[in-house]
Design an enzyme around this catalytic site. Structure first.
Site, PDB file in Angstrom:
ATOM      1  CB  SER A  85      -0.941  -0.051   1.218  1.00 16.09           C
ATOM      2  OG  SER A  85      -1.937   0.930   1.145  1.00 16.09           O
ATOM      3  CG  ASP A 217      -6.874  -3.238  -3.378  1.00 15.75           C
ATOM      4  OD1 ASP A 217      -7.502  -2.336  -2.793  1.00 15.75           O
ATOM      5  OD2 ASP A 217      -5.655  -3.417  -3.247  1.00 15.75           O
ATOM      6  CG  HIS A 245      -5.462  -2.433   0.296  1.00 13.37           C
ATOM      7  ND1 HIS A 245      -4.977  -2.032  -0.930  1.00 13.37           N
ATOM      8  CD2 HIS A 245      -4.799  -1.680   1.220  1.00 13.37           C
ATOM      9  CE1 HIS A 245      -4.078  -1.084  -0.762  1.00 13.37           C
ATOM     10  NE2 HIS A 245      -3.953  -0.853   0.532  1.00 13.37           N
TER      11      HIS A 245
END
Length: 268
Positions: A85, A217, A245
């Protein structure tokens, strides 16, 4: 016992080729714990708490270039990096600013630009992110209810995941294992998420790069990974079906398999 924060806290585990793990926004290196046991059998892991998160002190000024520089200063020579991320953007920044320090990249649920953007000058429209208002709402609610805001963010990360409840529970547990970041640090990091747009620099990421992405995601839609594949000089894509995610939590075996196939630690 009081724990004194370090400039950059790095936990080391295992033996083998050096592999750096960079976490996402609001979290700490503790988030990687579920996959540490398997990965540490093959790699020497360097599990980083990014500045202002976990056991690492904030840095001044607080922006992506400085964060990347501070982390790069602490790493062994010529490492492989996994960035999840926001940690993926830090990893990209390290590879761009300090190319000699990095061998290969693995970007997990990451994107060059988290936020949708309208066409501006030479930059084309970007629709592989999420609405800016989503991040702005997080920013506005941060001061009033930190824990509620982070819970909402964790929920957003896991929306659509077939193991959503388990993944959220794991993320919450890991969040509580380290000191909470200050509201100011979270706000500054959120500003970085809002403002960062690395699309124009992706073509200069000349290191072999594996993208691991969940097909569900909602925070960094899989379209961003497909865009990266088209623009990276040396890119590989592994889409994990049913993951959102945080595929390294929800689909641990598939994640470890993808990492080891790409890095081939036994042949090093």
């Amino acid at each position: 016992m009081n724990i004194i924060p370090a400039n950059i806290h790095i936990e080391t585990a295992g033996s083998g080729p050096n592999l750096v793990l960079l976490h996402g926004w609001g979290m700490s290196g503790a988030v990687w714990q579920p996959v540490v046991k398997k990965l540490s059998k093959l790699f020497t892991l360097h599990i980083v708490d990014l500045p202002g998160m976990g056991l690492s002190r904030p840095t001044e000024p607080y922006h992506l270039h400085i964060i990347a520089e501070k982390v790069a200063e602490m790493l062994p020579a010529s490492v492989d990096i996994i960035g999840w991320s926001w940690g993926g953007q830090v990893a990209m920044r390290i590879a761009l600013d300090h190319p000699d320090a990095v061998r290969r990249l693995i970007l997990v649920g990451s994107t060059p630009c988290f936020v949708n953007k309208e066409e501006f000058m030479t930059q084309a429209e970007w629709t592989a992110g999420i609405a800016p208002d989503v991040f702005k709402r997080f920013a506005e609610s941060m001061d009033s209810d930190y824990h509620k805001t982070l819970t909402q963010f964790l929920t957003l990360q896991c929306m659509g995941d077939i193991s959503a409840r388990l993944t959220i529970r794991l993320l919450r547990k890991k969040l509580e294992e380290r000191p909470a970041p200050t509201t100011q640090t979270l706000q500054r990091a959120l500003d970085i998420l809002l403002e960062t747009d690395l699309r124009a620099e992706v073509e200069y990421l000349r290191k072999p790069t594996l993208l691991i992405h969940g097909d569900r995601d909602t925070l960094a839609p899989v379209q961003a990974a497909h865009w990266m594949m088209q623009n990276l000089p040396v890119g590989y894509l592994r889409v994990i079906s049913g993951a959102s995610h945080a595929p390294f939590l929800s689909h641990q075996e598939q994640f470890v398999e993808a990492v080891t196939q790409f890095l081939e630690p036994t042949s090093v």
